[in-house]
Design a protein around this motif. Structure first.
Motif, PDB file in Angstrom:
ATOM      1  N   SER A  73       8.034 -19.540  -0.655  1.00 51.01           N
ATOM      2  CA  SER A  73       6.697 -19.475  -0.074  1.00 51.01           C
ATOM      3  C   SER A  73       6.613 -18.395   0.996  1.00 51.01           C
ATOM      4  CB  SER A  73       6.271 -20.835   0.483  1.00 51.01           C
ATOM      5  OG  SER A  73       7.255 -21.330   1.325  1.00 51.01           O
ATOM      6  N   SER A  74       7.717 -18.166   1.735  1.00 54.56           N
ATOM      7  CA  SER A  74       7.590 -17.114   2.741  1.00 54.56           C
ATOM      8  C   SER A  74       7.602 -15.738   2.094  1.00 54.56           C
ATOM      9  CB  SER A  74       8.666 -17.237   3.809  1.00 54.56           C
ATOM     10  OG  SER A  74       9.853 -16.672   3.380  1.00 54.56           O
ATOM     11  N   VAL A  75       8.323 -15.589   0.974  1.00 58.42           N
ATOM     12  CA  VAL A  75       8.257 -14.308   0.263  1.00 58.42           C
ATOM     13  C   VAL A  75       6.856 -14.099  -0.303  1.00 58.42           C
ATOM     14  CG1 VAL A  75       9.074 -13.091  -1.791  1.00 58.42           C
ATOM     15  CG2 VAL A  75      10.704 -14.100  -0.235  1.00 58.42           C
ATOM     16  N   THR A  76       6.225 -15.178  -0.797  1.00 61.26           N
ATOM     17  CA  THR A  76       4.849 -15.075  -1.293  1.00 61.26           C
ATOM     18  C   THR A  76       3.908 -14.623  -0.175  1.00 61.26           C
ATOM     19  OG1 THR A  76       5.370 -17.005  -2.636  1.00 61.26           O
ATOM     20  CG2 THR A  76       3.070 -16.316  -2.566  1.00 61.26           C
ATOM     21  N   TYR A 136      -0.024 -18.324   5.417  1.00 65.64           N
ATOM     22  CA  TYR A 136       0.541 -17.468   6.449  1.00 65.64           C
ATOM     23  C   TYR A 136       0.360 -15.982   6.197  1.00 65.64           C
ATOM     24  CZ  TYR A 136       2.350 -21.475   8.833  1.00 65.64           C
ATOM     25  OH  TYR A 136       2.429 -22.649   9.519  1.00 65.64           O
ATOM     26  N   TRP A 137      -0.322 -15.592   5.072  1.00 63.50           N
ATOM     27  CA  TRP A 137      -0.453 -14.156   4.841  1.00 63.50           C
ATOM     28  C   TRP A 137      -1.323 -13.452   5.883  1.00 63.50           C
ATOM     29  CZ3 TRP A 137      -5.126 -11.902   4.090  1.00 63.50           C
ATOM     30  CH2 TRP A 137      -6.171 -12.723   3.664  1.00 63.50           C
ATOM     31  N   PRO A 138      -2.376 -14.080   6.476  1.00 66.35           N
ATOM     32  CA  PRO A 138      -3.199 -13.292   7.401  1.00 66.35           C
ATOM     33  C   PRO A 138      -2.420 -12.758   8.601  1.00 66.35           C
ATOM     34  CG  PRO A 138      -4.318 -15.321   6.826  1.00 66.35           C
ATOM     35  CD  PRO A 138      -2.925 -15.444   6.325  1.00 66.35           C
ATOM     36  N   GLN A 139      -1.515 -13.577   9.150  1.00 72.22           N
ATOM     37  CA  GLN A 139      -0.713 -13.114  10.290  1.00 72.22           C
ATOM     38  C   GLN A 139       0.110 -11.892   9.895  1.00 72.22           C
ATOM     39  OE1 GLN A 139      -1.352 -16.269   9.707  1.00 72.22           O
ATOM     40  NE2 GLN A 139      -1.055 -17.575  11.494  1.00 72.22           N
ATOM     41  N   VAL A 140       0.731 -11.958   8.703  1.00 70.32           N
ATOM     42  CA  VAL A 140       1.532 -10.831   8.221  1.00 70.32           C
ATOM     43  C   VAL A 140       0.649  -9.608   8.048  1.00 70.32           C
ATOM     44  CG1 VAL A 140       3.062 -10.037   6.407  1.00 70.32           C
ATOM     45  CG2 VAL A 140       3.062 -12.440   7.039  1.00 70.32           C
ATOM     46  N   ALA A 141      -0.496  -9.795   7.379  1.00 73.71           N
ATOM     47  CA  ALA A 141      -1.379  -8.666   7.093  1.00 73.71           C
ATOM     48  C   ALA A 141      -1.837  -8.001   8.386  1.00 73.71           C
ATOM     49  CB  ALA A 141      -2.590  -9.134   6.289  1.00 73.71           C
ATOM     50  N   ALA A 185      10.736  -8.911  10.822  1.00 75.12           N
ATOM     51  CA  ALA A 185      10.361  -9.888  11.849  1.00 75.12           C
ATOM     52  C   ALA A 185       9.378 -10.898  11.278  1.00 75.12           C
ATOM     53  CB  ALA A 185       9.749  -9.166  13.044  1.00 75.12           C
ATOM     54  N   ASN A 186       8.442 -10.392  10.452  1.00 75.97           N
ATOM     55  CA  ASN A 186       7.492 -11.290   9.815  1.00 75.97           C
ATOM     56  C   ASN A 186       8.177 -12.233   8.851  1.00 75.97           C
ATOM     57  OD1 ASN A 186       4.686 -11.215  10.494  1.00 75.97           O
ATOM     58  ND2 ASN A 186       4.803  -9.034  10.062  1.00 75.97           N
ATOM     59  N   PHE A 187       9.212 -11.717   8.177  1.00 74.67           N
ATOM     60  CA  PHE A 187       9.966 -12.589   7.267  1.00 74.67           C
ATOM     61  C   PHE A 187      10.597 -13.735   8.054  1.00 74.67           C
ATOM     62  CE2 PHE A 187      14.134 -13.594   5.373  1.00 74.67           C
ATOM     63  CZ  PHE A 187      13.672 -14.211   4.216  1.00 74.67           C
ATOM     64  N   SER A 188      11.219 -13.423   9.206  1.00 73.74           N
ATOM     65  CA  SER A 188      11.800 -14.493  10.029  1.00 73.74           C
ATOM     66  C   SER A 188      10.733 -15.483  10.455  1.00 73.74           C
ATOM     67  CB  SER A 188      12.448 -13.925  11.281  1.00 73.74           C
ATOM     68  OG  SER A 188      13.141 -12.772  10.997  1.00 73.74           O
ATOM     69  N   TYR A 189       9.571 -14.930  10.869  1.00 77.99           N
ATOM     70  CA  TYR A 189       8.494 -15.801  11.339  1.00 77.99           C
ATOM     71  C   TYR A 189       8.002 -16.708  10.211  1.00 77.99           C
ATOM     72  CZ  TYR A 189       3.862 -17.150  12.894  1.00 77.99           C
ATOM     73  OH  TYR A 189       2.748 -17.870  13.215  1.00 77.99           O
ATOM     74  N   THR A 190       7.751 -16.124   9.026  1.00 76.85           N
ATOM     75  CA  THR A 190       7.220 -16.963   7.947  1.00 76.85           C
ATOM     76  C   THR A 190       8.267 -17.964   7.465  1.00 76.85           C
ATOM     77  OG1 THR A 190       7.733 -15.183   6.409  1.00 76.85           O
ATOM     78  CG2 THR A 190       5.449 -15.409   7.051  1.00 76.85           C
ATOM     79  N   MET A 191       9.563 -17.579   7.507  1.00 76.47           N
ATOM     80  CA  MET A 191      10.600 -18.554   7.144  1.00 76.47           C
ATOM     81  C   MET A 191      10.556 -19.741   8.096  1.00 76.47           C
ATOM     82  SD  MET A 191      12.448 -18.188   4.491  1.00 76.47           S
ATOM     83  CE  MET A 191      13.999 -19.053   4.684  1.00 76.47           C
ATOM     84  N   ALA A 192      10.497 -19.470   9.400  1.00 76.46           N
ATOM     85  CA  ALA A 192      10.448 -20.557  10.385  1.00 76.46           C
ATOM     86  C   ALA A 192       9.235 -21.436  10.147  1.00 76.46           C
ATOM     87  CB  ALA A 192      10.422 -19.973  11.792  1.00 76.46           C
ATOM     88  N   MET A 193       8.089 -20.782   9.945  1.00 76.51           N
ATOM     89  CA  MET A 193       6.860 -21.546   9.787  1.00 76.51           C
ATOM     90  C   MET A 193       6.849 -22.317   8.464  1.00 76.51           C
ATOM     91  SD  MET A 193       5.119 -21.376  12.442  1.00 76.51           S
ATOM     92  CE  MET A 193       6.416 -21.116  13.608  1.00 76.51           C
ATOM     93  N   SER A 194       7.465 -21.739   7.407  1.00 76.66           N
ATOM     94  CA  SER A 194       7.508 -22.451   6.128  1.00 76.66           C
ATOM     95  C   SER A 194       8.338 -23.712   6.242  1.00 76.66           C
ATOM     96  CB  SER A 194       8.112 -21.580   5.029  1.00 76.66           C
ATOM     97  OG  SER A 194       7.499 -20.354   4.986  1.00 76.66           O
ATOM     98  N   LEU A 195       9.464 -23.616   6.968  1.00 80.36           N
ATOM     99  CA  LEU A 195      10.299 -24.813   7.153  1.00 80.36           C
ATOM    100  C   LEU A 195       9.503 -25.907   7.852  1.00 80.36           C
ATOM    101  CD1 LEU A 195      13.611 -23.137   8.227  1.00 80.36           C
ATOM    102  CD2 LEU A 195      13.382 -24.741   6.371  1.00 80.36           C
ATOM    103  N   VAL A 196       8.803 -25.517   8.939  1.00 85.11           N
ATOM    104  CA  VAL A 196       8.013 -26.503   9.670  1.00 85.11           C
ATOM    105  C   VAL A 196       6.885 -27.040   8.779  1.00 85.11           C
ATOM    106  CG1 VAL A 196       6.516 -26.809  11.657  1.00 85.11           C
ATOM    107  CG2 VAL A 196       8.592 -25.509  11.899  1.00 85.11           C
TER     108      VAL A 196
END
Lengths: 259, 326
Positions: A73-76, A136-141, A185-196
């Motif tokens: 999901s974080s890669v998506t 979580y894509w808007p934050q990345v975008a 950095a976004n990958f780390s962030y989305t990984m953390a958020m996906s786990l939560v």
């Protein structure tokens, strides 16, 4: 290179957990192996659940599902955000529209989107992945767009454009190398958020209940009354694992940004 | 410039509103099966009855006709028609949300302020003791709250204060035996609110701590700080007067951006504390697969967020001298 080392460390830890979960569990996580609601002993380090199943085995098996959901999901989210962010950085009317759409989506909290999507799609791993990836894509975008715009302002990009470099050429040779740290950095962030997020979806009872994940173990602990039986480790083990791993991812992301 | 700024923000809010309506319209229609199919699958219905239900809800019409009707309905009643709740049957889904909305608004409006104050306060302390153990502890605490699911924080606070120390009530919003409106009732409501507010504040203050610290530290790199030191102004005064004050504006914008996160925290906290707000019906709706209520919840909460961010933009406009005098 020091900045990436934290991220690599977390990824190695996750990989080890997944390898263990494929090869070894003390007991069968789905079969009863002791008395129900057993306090932690040497045989069952984290105790047993209401059906006498070993919780440590559930945790080990659950790491596989959790990491799978979080990673996909974080890669998506990351690739969706990256593509939309890059498109919105091209000058023109379309990019203004896209950036307003990103700004609109960014105020809707991920939890609401996740609840709406995963309740409409029904409980399954696929729907969890879509729900988290779509949240979580808007934050990345937004961050990708900001960084790309700042790269496009730089003199050497202008020089490259003046000698006839097209957008794709600039993208490949100037933008991608310069925003790679933002992407990581976004990958780390989305990984953390996906786990939560996975734990939140499971906690709300919207997760896939066929496969153990850390969130699902917490959910079972909560609804089967682990607190009233005094089975502290049953509640704490998944909670600590989730917050510890996502803490490490957030720290990794911070150290990449502030290099 | 002031009106232009506000107009742009209002346009953004309108766009968000349109997108939310689109999501609410599209999502249930792209999914396999609709609510009539759901009703038909749970009990035996003859084919004619199903067809009649389709006609009643307008689902047999082509998609564009449905969309036009949907849009007209939104314009007249200012909310889409989500139909009746399955769980609270005789009530319409949107009315169920309105019944429980005041408790969440009460909780959230106080929690927003306390979260902001807690975040700024801890951020200030962290930057005062920059690069010492205290700074590191506060920063780690901030990241830890971001990486821990809200319900874990709520549960831990509940266990400490209500189960072990037994000094505050464990759940609900008021004691049912008290007369509503009396002084003791109001005190009772406040007492029930303390733990959820602590939980929301701790669970969502992380980003405010980090941002306050970053803003203060980056402001302190400016040259006039050296001058202020040289003149002999105290360190605490410099931090508050010269580093925090100009940084308050971006922090207020951050409240607007993070309002949704605080709302999510409030929802999960309400579930743990069985607080009779939107979190409670969210949980009920999920348990009973009450899709109309879930959609109405999504809709109303998104509208809340739009309104909150508009209000914060207004505050921002009033506070920012660059926009105010422009």
């Amino acid at each position: 290179m020091r900045s990436i080392s934290k991220l690599i460390t977390v990824l190695i830890i996750l990989a080890v957990l997944v390898i263990i979960s494929f090869t070894y569990t003390p007991y069968d996580p789905l079969q009863s192996s002791g008395k129900p609601y057993q306090q932690p002993t040497w045989d069952h380090i984290l105790g047993t659940d209401g059906l006498g199943r070993d919780i440590l085995s559930q945790m080990i098996v659950g790491s596989k599902t959790t990491v799978f959901i979080a990673l996909i999901s974080s890669v998506t989210a990351l690739s969706t955000g990256l593509i939309i962010g890059l498109i919105s950085a091209i000058r023109g009317i379309i990019s203004d529209i896209i950036s307003s759409i990103i700004d609109s989506f960014i105020v809707i909290p991920p939890l609401l989107i996740m609840i709406l999507v995963s309740s409409t799609l029904g409980p399954s791993i696929i729907s969890e992945i879509i729900a988290i990836g779509f949240s979580y894509w808007p934050q990345v975008a937004k961050t990708v767009r900001a960084e790309t715009l700042s790269v496009l302002e730089r003199p050497y990009v202008e020089a490259s454009r003046s000698i006839g470099g097209g957008y794709l050429w600039i993208l490949k040779s100037h933008i991608m190398p310069n925003i790679s740290h933002v992407v990581l950095a976004n990958f780390s962030y989305t990984m953390a958020m996906s786990l939560v997020s996975e734990s939140i979806i499971s906690f709300l009872g919207l997760g896939d209940q066929r496969y153990f994940s850390w969130g699902l173990i917490f959910y079972y602990a909560f609804i089967q009354g682990a607190i009233y039986y005094g089975l502290w480790l049953w509640v704490l083990a998944p909670a600590v694992m989730i917050s510890l791993i996502s803490y490490m991812f957030l720290e990794a992301g911070r150290s990449i940004i502030s290099r | 410039m002031k009106t232009r700024y506000l107009l742009r923000k209002a346009g953004q809010a309108l766009l968000t509103y349109l997108i939310i309506n689109m999501v609410v319209f599209i999502l249930p229609r792209v999914m396999p099966g609709n609510y009539v199919d759901y009703i038909a699958s749970t009990r035996y219905l003859p084919q004619e009855a199903v067809r009649e239900l389709y006609a009643k809800f307008g689902l047999d019409e082509p998609l564009y006709v449905q969309f036009i009707k949907f849009a007209i309905n939104v314009m007249i009643t200012s909310s889409p028609d989500f139909g009746y709740s399955y769980y609270f049957y005789p009530l319409r889904a949107i009315d169920v949300v309105y019944i429980y909305l005041p408790w969440t608004l009460l909780l959230l409006s106080i929690a927003t302020i306390t979260t902001f104050l807690l975040g700024v306060f801890l951020g200030l302390i962290a930057s005062y003791y920059k690069e010492t153990a205290i700074d590191r502890i506060i920063t780690s605490f901030a990241i830890f709250t971001m990486s821990t699911p809200y319900f874990v924080v709520s549960l831990l606070i509940l266990l400490i204060f209500a189960v072990y120390l037994k000094i505050l009530p464990a759940g609900g919003a008021y004691t049912p035996t008290l007369q509503p409106g009396s002084i003791s009732f109001i005190l009772d409501v406040m007492k029930h609110m303390v733990l959820p507010i602590i939980a929301i504040s701790i669970g969502t203050s992380g980003i405010f701590i980090i941002m306050t610290r970053e803003i203060i530290l980056s402001n302190m790199l400016e040259g006039f700080f050296t001058t202020a030191y040289a003149i002999g102004i105290g360190r605490a005064k410099i931090l508050i007067e010269y580093a925090l004050k100009p940084g308050i504006l971006p922090l207020i914008t951050l409240v607007g951006i993070r309002f949704g996160t605080m709302l999510s925290g409030a929802l999960l906290t309400e579930i743990i504390y069985s607080y009779p707000g939107l979190g409670y019906i969210l949980y009920q709706a999920i348990l009973s697969k009450d899709f109309p209520v879930l959609q109405s919840l999504f809709y109303i909460m998104s509208i809340m967020i739009i309104i909150a961010s508009l209000i914060l933009d207004l505050i921002y406009t009033l506070l920012d001298p660059r926009i105010r005098r422009g």
